[in-house]
Design a protein around this motif. Structure first.
Motif, mmCIF file in Angstrom:
data_model
loop_
_atom_site.group_PDB
_atom_site.id
_atom_site.type_symbol
_atom_site.label_atom_id
_atom_site.label_comp_id
_atom_site.label_asym_id
_atom_site.label_seq_id
_atom_site.Cartn_x
_atom_site.Cartn_y
_atom_site.Cartn_z
ATOM 1 N N ILE A 10 44.140 43.329 92.607
ATOM 2 C CA ILE A 10 44.075 41.882 92.357
ATOM 3 C C ILE A 10 42.682 41.350 92.672
ATOM 4 O O ILE A 10 42.119 40.549 91.912
ATOM 5 C CB ILE A 10 45.141 41.151 93.192
ATOM 6 C CG1 ILE A 10 46.542 41.535 92.702
ATOM 7 C CG2 ILE A 10 44.943 39.643 93.108
ATOM 8 C CD1 ILE A 10 47.656 40.949 93.543
ATOM 9 N N LEU A 11 42.105 41.803 93.796
ATOM 10 C CA LEU A 11 40.757 41.375 94.160
ATOM 11 C C LEU A 11 39.743 41.794 93.103
ATOM 12 O O LEU A 11 38.856 41.016 92.723
ATOM 13 C CB LEU A 11 40.379 41.958 95.519
ATOM 14 C CG LEU A 11 38.965 41.623 96.028
ATOM 15 C CD1 LEU A 11 38.790 40.109 96.165
ATOM 16 C CD2 LEU A 11 38.692 42.324 97.355
ATOM 17 N N ALA A 12 39.880 43.027 92.599
ATOM 18 C CA ALA A 12 38.961 43.496 91.561
ATOM 19 C C ALA A 12 39.080 42.673 90.289
ATOM 20 O O ALA A 12 38.069 42.337 89.656
ATOM 21 C CB ALA A 12 39.239 44.971 91.263
ATOM 22 N N LEU A 13 40.302 42.318 89.917
ATOM 23 C CA LEU A 13 40.502 41.485 88.726
ATOM 24 C C LEU A 13 39.916 40.094 88.917
ATOM 25 O O LEU A 13 39.308 39.532 87.997
ATOM 26 C CB LEU A 13 41.999 41.389 88.405
ATOM 27 C CG LEU A 13 42.670 42.669 87.900
ATOM 28 C CD1 LEU A 13 44.169 42.470 87.755
ATOM 29 C CD2 LEU A 13 42.053 43.094 86.565
ATOM 30 N N VAL A 14 40.079 39.540 90.110
ATOM 31 C CA VAL A 14 39.524 38.210 90.389
ATOM 32 C C VAL A 14 37.996 38.233 90.334
ATOM 33 O O VAL A 14 37.359 37.349 89.766
ATOM 34 C CB VAL A 14 40.014 37.702 91.756
ATOM 35 C CG1 VAL A 14 39.270 36.429 92.155
ATOM 36 C CG2 VAL A 14 41.512 37.437 91.713
ATOM 37 N N VAL A 15 37.413 39.272 90.940
ATOM 38 C CA VAL A 15 35.949 39.400 90.914
ATOM 39 C C VAL A 15 35.444 39.563 89.485
ATOM 40 O O VAL A 15 34.447 38.953 89.081
ATOM 41 C CB VAL A 15 35.506 40.591 91.786
ATOM 42 C CG1 VAL A 15 34.016 40.864 91.604
ATOM 43 C CG2 VAL A 15 35.806 40.311 93.256
ATOM 44 N N ALA A 16 36.147 40.375 88.684
ATOM 45 C CA ALA A 16 35.750 40.572 87.287
ATOM 46 C C ALA A 16 35.861 39.277 86.501
ATOM 47 O O ALA A 16 34.974 38.928 85.702
ATOM 48 C CB ALA A 16 36.616 41.652 86.642
ATOM 49 N N ALA A 17 36.947 38.524 86.731
ATOM 50 C CA ALA A 17 37.113 37.246 86.035
ATOM 51 C C ALA A 17 36.033 36.256 86.448
ATOM 52 O O ALA A 17 35.499 35.507 85.612
ATOM 53 C CB ALA A 17 38.500 36.676 86.320
ATOM 54 N N ALA A 18 35.695 36.236 87.743
ATOM 55 C CA ALA A 18 34.642 35.334 88.214
ATOM 56 C C ALA A 18 33.295 35.696 87.604
ATOM 57 O O ALA A 18 32.506 34.812 87.238
ATOM 58 C CB ALA A 18 34.563 35.380 89.744
ATOM 59 N N PHE A 19 33.028 36.998 87.483
ATOM 60 C CA PHE A 19 31.758 37.430 86.890
ATOM 61 C C PHE A 19 31.677 37.013 85.420
ATOM 62 O O PHE A 19 30.636 36.538 84.957
ATOM 63 C CB PHE A 19 31.614 38.945 87.013
ATOM 64 C CG PHE A 19 30.329 39.479 86.441
ATOM 65 C CD1 PHE A 19 29.138 39.331 87.130
ATOM 66 C CD2 PHE A 19 30.316 40.125 85.212
ATOM 67 C CE1 PHE A 19 27.943 39.808 86.602
ATOM 68 C CE2 PHE A 19 29.137 40.618 84.679
ATOM 69 C CZ PHE A 19 27.948 40.456 85.372
ATOM 70 N N VAL A 20 32.779 37.191 84.694
ATOM 71 C CA VAL A 20 32.803 36.780 83.283
ATOM 72 C C VAL A 20 32.596 35.273 83.164
ATOM 73 O O VAL A 20 31.882 34.795 82.282
ATOM 74 C CB VAL A 20 34.129 37.211 82.620
ATOM 75 C CG1 VAL A 20 34.262 36.615 81.221
ATOM 76 C CG2 VAL A 20 34.212 38.732 82.556
ATOM 77 N N TRP A 21 33.217 34.503 84.069
ATOM 78 C CA TRP A 21 33.080 33.043 84.051
ATOM 79 C C TRP A 21 31.642 32.624 84.356
ATOM 80 O O TRP A 21 31.150 31.622 83.821
ATOM 81 C CB TRP A 21 34.047 32.453 85.067
ATOM 82 C CG TRP A 21 33.983 30.966 85.155
ATOM 83 C CD1 TRP A 21 34.550 30.051 84.303
ATOM 84 C CD2 TRP A 21 33.307 30.190 86.163
ATOM 85 N NE1 TRP A 21 34.269 28.772 84.717
ATOM 86 C CE2 TRP A 21 33.504 28.832 85.852
ATOM 87 C CE3 TRP A 21 32.551 30.522 87.289
ATOM 88 C CZ2 TRP A 21 32.984 27.802 86.630
ATOM 89 C CZ3 TRP A 21 32.033 29.506 88.058
ATOM 90 C CH2 TRP A 21 32.246 28.169 87.726
#
Length: 274
Positions: A10-21
């Motif tokens: 979940i943390l990895a997905l959140v970090v990836a989503a934040a990077f894309v944003w």
């Protein structure tokens, strides 16, 4: 072990989503720091090299940008302060004072949420023209103070506060305004902070009404002024100048969110729980 693995995923997905944003913002910042000669060759990459601050210097040198920045600060701060005062007073009245017609008045205020801004733009313009108030700070601030959402937010918060706190203050012979000012208002800091941030953000980014009421360049807000520069200087100054304008206008808002993000979460949690 499975829970730990799930948390990491979940943390990895959140970090990836934040990077894309964040990628578009990083790209805009990169373009604002590249010389126009490099931008002509390529606009790719997120590490600007060579770097230059010439676009920002041009932004301050060839325009009224410092004055527009001052106008935006005055309008945003004034609108935020007035909205917090009016919304907190109205919210407390609707939540705690049993006056005749309270429900009808509250429904009337909430009906304002259903009226689109464009529907009242022409009457609003005509009214301020008759009063000869265009190109003033008052005309930039006053129409935005009728904010039903702020009243609703504060009403919901005050309804969630236990009545025992007010009863304890009444036993100490505190009046209605004393209770509001000394008891209820300090407790509402998370909700006030949330409302203040959203109001400031709206005022800072507002474009439609300022472009109507501010016809003199000296009274432009930052959003209107930078919009006018895009037509006048975009071809001569290039893409880097436009990106510098975007960074200049958005930087205060990003800083505001970084500083007050904890209060936003608290305010939404408290008012949403009700």
């Amino acid at each position: 072990m499975n829970r730990t693995l799930t948390d990491r995923l979940i943390l990895a997905l959140v970090v990836a989503a934040a990077f894309v944003w964040m990628m578009p913002m990083l790209w805009v910042l990169t373009l604002s720091l590249k010389p126009n000669e490099e931008l002509v060759r390529s606009t790719n990459g997120i590490i600007p090299w060579p770097r230059t601050l010439e676009h920002f210097a041009t932004l301050l040198r060839v325009s009224l940008t410092p004055r527009w920045l001052l106008n935006s600060v005055v309008v945003a701060v004034g609108m935020t302060a007035a909205t917090l005062l009016l919304s907190s007073l109205a919210g407390y009245a609707f939540a705690r004072i049993d006056f005749p017609g309270r429900r009808a008045v509250f429904l009337l205020v909430m009906a304002g949420l259903m009226v689109p801004e464009q529907a009242i733009l022409v009457p609003l313009h005509a009214m301020f023209a008759d009063w000869e108030l265009h190109n003033t700070y008052f005309s930039l601030i006053a129409p935005r103070l009728a904010g039903p959402m702020g009243v609703f937010l504060m009403t919901q918060f005050f309804k969630a506060v236990p009545r025992e706190l007010e009863e304890a203050a009444e036993l100490d012979n505190a009046g209605r305004f004393k209770i509001f000012w000394s008891v209820m208002l300090p407790l509402s800091r998370p909700a006030l902070t949330t409302l203040g941030i959203f109001t400031f953000l709206f005022a800072w980014n507002d474009f439609l009404w300022p472009v109507v009421t501010a016809t003199q360049p000296e009274m432009y807000t930052l959003s209107v002024g930078l919009g006018s520069l895009q037509g006048n200087f975009a071809m001569s100054e290039g893409l880097g100048f436009l990106m510098a304008s975007a960074v200049f206008a958005s930087a205060p808002m990003l800083l505001l969110y970084v500083v007050f993000q904890r209060y936003i979460v608290q305010g939404i949690a408290i008012t949403g729980g009700k």
